[in-house]
Design a protein around this motif. Structure first.
Motif, short mmCIF file in Angstrom:
data_model
loop_
_atom_site.label_atom_id
_atom_site.label_comp_id
_atom_site.label_asym_id
_atom_site.label_seq_id
_atom_site.Cartn_x
_atom_site.Cartn_y
_atom_site.Cartn_z
N UNK A 258 -7.03 4.97 5.27
CA UNK A 258 -7.12 3.79 6.16
C UNK A 258 -8.29 2.91 5.74
N UNK A 259 -9.37 3.54 5.32
CA UNK A 259 -10.54 2.80 4.85
C UNK A 259 -10.20 1.97 3.60
N UNK A 260 -9.22 2.46 2.82
CA UNK A 260 -8.77 1.74 1.62
C UNK A 260 -7.66 0.74 1.93
N UNK A 261 -7.23 0.72 3.20
CA UNK A 261 -6.12 -0.16 3.57
C UNK A 261 -4.77 0.40 3.18
N UNK A 262 -4.69 1.72 2.99
CA UNK A 262 -3.44 2.37 2.60
C UNK A 262 -2.92 3.26 3.72
N UNK A 263 -1.60 3.36 3.80
CA UNK A 263 -1.00 4.24 4.80
C UNK A 263 -0.66 5.60 4.21
N UNK A 264 -0.38 5.62 2.91
CA UNK A 264 0.04 6.88 2.28
C UNK A 264 -0.73 7.12 0.99
#
Length: 364
Positions: A258-264
């Motif tokens: 989430x910190x990287x802006x990713x969901x998976x």
């Protein structure tokens, strides 16, 4: 689904393989660290399967699986014996698609076999080695077909086709770009050409670029341009980050992503790309004994899908009882879904849909 991982030495291939599979393949800063092929099998995450498991509390829970095969790094001239040669390519001839790991990060502490970072040159090197390996295989088949053509004229046209394909490869073009007819595709099915397989370019970036500068990284942009021409998929990835999260708990992993802006994770993104590239979907079977996912090609009809479970199911196919996952979840149970008329009876011509929950009726 089975994916073969290729790339030059020291591009982060084994690091990525380790992170994706937790298989513990050796990874080090020198060429040819991987000698024997590494194989890792991972479960394909599927939230629908998790929901069905909560509904049925089954004795067995069986997700679909993905197999990664990681071979030794290839170098220019591998087909002529350079480096470790190309003998390892036989280990990926039967894969469904190739994950080509391309180095897009600068790091003076990690040597590059050709001295500098150049994705276009690196991709061409690997592509040519796959093509050279395919040419060798075609030459052997052409020799056999020519002998057969002396006694059976039907092999004359086959020989002409194989020689045309060989000339195409000798011009430096992959088998993916050859304009096969349907008849030619049937002929070549028994010859697993590496350069004919679909490709996912895994562009391996440093952590800073992956976090902040993916679109401005010139090496990544080069990979994108090549992929457009090749009709290949591209996946920006950071093997270093994947290695960091591989041992985290699910909760910590979600927060990190989430910190990287990713969901998976990268694994999930490779799975998604692989399914999309190969035109794959999953149907599900569910009950108190087992909840299971089955992988099939889009467009597969019900009897052939039943054959994935057991050949007898296909031979003696009568009908399929089908309900969509969303309908079943909305109803809360199969009994309610049947009462509402949402469980359909489908025959031999039914084309399976992603997320279908099926009970096959058969008689042998």
């Amino acid at each position: 689904m089975k994916l073969g991982m290729v790339g030059l030495p020291n591009v982060g291939k084994s690091t990525l393989f380790n992170a994706l599979t937790n298989a513990g393949a050796e990874s080090a800063n020198y060429p040819f660290c991987t000698i024997e092929p590494n194989v890792g099998i991972v479960s394909v995450p599927d939230e629908r399967l998790e929901a069905l498991a909560k509904m049925y509390n089954p004795e067995k829970f069986t997700p679909a699986t993905l197999e990664f095969v990681d071979i030794a790094g290839l170098v220019k001239g591998a087909s002529k014996g350079e480096g470790l040669g190309n003998k390892f390519l036989a280990n990926i001839r039967e894969v469904d698609a190739i994950v080509h790991v391309v180095r897009c990060f600068e790091n003076s502490d990690i040597v590059h076999v050709d001295g500098d970072i150049n994705p276009q040159r690196d991709i061409e090197t690997i592509d040519l080695e796959l093509i050279f390996s395919d040419i060798e295989m075609l030459e052997r088949r052409i020799d056999r077909t020519k002998k057969l053509a002396k006694g059976d004229k039907k092999y004359v046209a086959e020989t002409e086709f194989l020689e045309s394909l060989k000339a195409h490869l000798e011009s430096g073009k992959s088998a993916r770009s050859y304009p096969f007819t349907e008849e030619e595709q049937e002929i070549i099915k028994t010859t697993p050409l590496l350069s004919a397989k679909p490709v996912i370019f895994a562009a391996n970036l440093c952590e800073d670029d992956f976090r902040n500068n993916i679109d401005t990284n010139p090496h990544y942009r080069t990979v994108l341009e090549i992929a457009r021409e090749e009709k290949a998929a591209v996946l920006p990835i950071c093997a270093q980050i994947e290695a960091e999260i591989s041992d985290m708990s699910e909760e910590d992993k979600e927060m990190f992503l989430a910190d990287l802006g990713l969901k998976v994770s990268g694994l999930n993104r490779i799975i998604q790309e692989g399914y999309s590239l190969l035109g794959l979907i999953s149907f599900l079977t569910a009950g108190p004994q087992e909840v299971r996912a089955w992988t099939i090609k889009k467009g597969t009809k019900a009897p052939q899908a039943a054959g994935k479970i057991h050949s007898d199911f296909e031979k003696g196919f009568i009908r399929a009882e089908v309900v969509s996952f969303s309908d079943l979840m909305e109803c809360g149970s199969m009994t309610v879904a049947k009462e509402k008329g949402l469980v359909r009876l489908e025959g031999k011509d039914y084309v399976m849909q992603d997320g279908d929950i099926v009970l096959f009726r058969f008689n042998v």
